[in-house]
Design an enzyme around this catalytic site. Structure first.
Site, PDB file in Angstrom:
ATOM      1  CE  LYS A  87      -3.650   1.987   2.969  1.00 42.32           C
ATOM      2  NZ  LYS A  87      -4.278   1.854   4.224  1.00 42.32           N
ATOM      3  CB  SER A 162      -7.014   4.300   3.264  1.00 42.00           C
ATOM      4  OG  SER A 162      -6.215   3.490   4.220  1.00 42.00           O
ATOM      5  CB  SER A 186      -7.578   1.496   6.320  1.00 36.55           C
ATOM      6  OG  SER A 186      -8.279   2.877   6.334  1.00 36.55           O
TER       7      SER A 186
END
Length: 476
Positions: A87, A162, A186
């Protein structure tokens, strides 16, 4: 990439290449037995990711050429040769860490961050980095000036956030698992939206990059999103062999359900009287029924959270935006320009500035929240809740170009269950236990007391066996 909606509603890349429809453990076995080479797995994943990104827009930066070179070099680790993504709020040497924003231009990182270093040691080969919402503040990776990350189950809907790009690529079959981290849901939110298993581990269970470790309340926890419980269990087992937190009981090798019958607390509505929609409620109640059929005891209880929690967490969350707004040039780059932040980031910063005098007490209460949790789990083994209060919304509902009050209202309405475990440090897992009338996944959440990640994996195995998770490649 076009800003127009993707023309197809459901997209995936499962086929008869080297990846097939294997999960991470299955692909590791194929590689170990020599039926698939590391290079073949990496090349197939790159081809899939390139095709999928045209529809899903999940890629932040690639290192495809380097991954091909690394796949030719012998590597140790259970997941040796397993292609994966990191990520884009965690450092990978040679790639910029852009944090989902256009407020600055990041320079390539010089070394791997702590999570990427561990993740590489278990054998994974990084294909690149995946997109997230700006600084991870929103639960949907939508942007004022760029195309959103789309959900492979229906490209007109959000993939959550996210960890949006990671979840989209795993669900659509580009890779078997990918890095995600969780500061308010997230890992669990995109897992719920994309039909995946998403475990937020106990605080400190896995390594986190320095910036996350030094927060006043350590709300950010790192892990992965996967398509099977055994993949998440294998990831924790292997990560524990590289990084072992001696303050926590070991997870070990969890390969199936546990024998102990559990006391399950059932919560369907969240704090502040926020109601869960009918389809989500029915999925949670169905899961509760399954647990009872399996011999567990289920008891409906009020939300185990203080009345002040939502305001405290929002203020702390907002204070992170204020810190970025005021110190972005020091934190990220001299090119940082706070005027380029989106409306959500700006609004959160204003909220924190106006309420700064309340922050010390809010931080103190959040840091003490584990005491309330400990008392709650004296009488219950796990708590079952929705992962999200509402089914997955269409893109645009959380568009950050809307007024701040609109976006914040939608976020508070949707994300009301996941933040608690970020404050307490307790583990929590989202499992895809239902689908909506439109065919989108619905996640349910199970949480346990700090350190009891093993218990969550065992009950997750049991639910997966009782009701195998829907697969995107089987849908029509």
């Amino acid at each position: 990439m076009s800003h127009e909606p993707a023309p197809r509603t459901r997209v995936h890349a499962f086929g008869d290449d080297a990846l097939g429809d294997h999960d991470a453990v299955g692909l590791a076995e194929e590689i170990r037995r020599g039926r698939v080479s590391r290079l073949e797995a990496v090349e197939a994943a790159i081809a899939r990711a390139r095709t999928l990104d045209e529809d899903l827009a999940g890629l932040a930066a690639d290192r495809y050429a380097q991954a091909g070179v690394e796949a030719r070099v012998p590597h140790d680790g259970f997941f040796a040769g397993q292609p994966s993504f990191i990520k884009d709020n965690s450092d990978v040497a040679g790639l910029p860490t852009q944090h989902g924003t256009r407020a600055f231009v990041a320079e390539p990182a010089t070394v791997d961050g702590d999570f990427a270093r561990m993740y590489g040691l278990v054998g994974t080969t990084f294909l690149g980095k995946t997109r997230l919402s700006e600084y991870g503040f929103s639960a949907s990776a939508e942007f004022q000036d760029d195309v959103p990350v789309r959900n492979p189950w229906h490209t007109g809907h959000t993939s959550g956030a996210s960890s949006a790009g990671s979840a989209a690529f795993v669900a659509a079959g580009a890779v078997t698992m990918a890095h995600a981290n969780d500061g308010g849901g997230s890992i669990r939110i995109p897992a719920a939206c994309c039909g995946l298993v998403g475990l937020k581990p106990t605080r400190g269970r896995t390594p986190s990059d320095r910036g996350h470790r030094e927060m006043p309340v350590r709300i950010v926890h790192d892990g992965v999103v996967t398509r099977s419980v055994r993949d998440t269990a294998a990831f924790l087992r292997e990560s524990e062999r590289v990084y072992r937190n001696l303050k926590l009981p070991p997870v070990g090798d969890v390969t199936g359900p546990g024998r102990k019958r559990l006391r399950v607390a059932l919560v369907t509505d969240s704090v502040g009287g926020r109601k869960t929609d009918d389809e989500t409620t029915q999925t949670v109640l169905h899961t509760a029924g399954l647990l009872e059929e399996l011999g567990h005891t289920v008891e409906a209880v009020p939300p185990p959270v203080a009345d002040t929690f939502e305001d405290d967490f929002l203020l702390y969350w907002s204070s992170l935006a204020l810190a970025i707004s005021r110190a972005g040039r020091h934190m990220f780059s001299r090119s940082y320009d706070r005027d380029r932040n989106d409306n959500l980031t700006k609004g959160l910063a204003r909220h924190a500035a106006r309420n700064a005098w309340k922050l010390p007490l809010a931080v103190s209460r959040l840091n003490r929240s584990h005491r309330t949790s400990k008392r709650f789990f004296a009488d219950h083994d796990v708590v079952l809740t929705p992962t999200l209060s509402l089914v997955t919304p269409e893109l645009g509902w959380l568009d950050p170009s809307q007024p701040f009050e609109t976006v914040l209202g939608h976020l508070l309405e949707w994300v009301s269950f996941t933040p608690l475990q970020n404050a307490t440090g307790d583990p929590a897992i989202s499992l895809p236990m239902g689908t909506t009338s439109k065919g989108l996944p619905i996640g349910v959440q199970l949480a346990a007391e700090r350190g009891n990640d093993r218990r969550l994996l065992q009950v997750a195995y049991e639910l997966e066996e009782a009701q195998p998770f829907a697969r995107i490649q089987d849908q029509v």
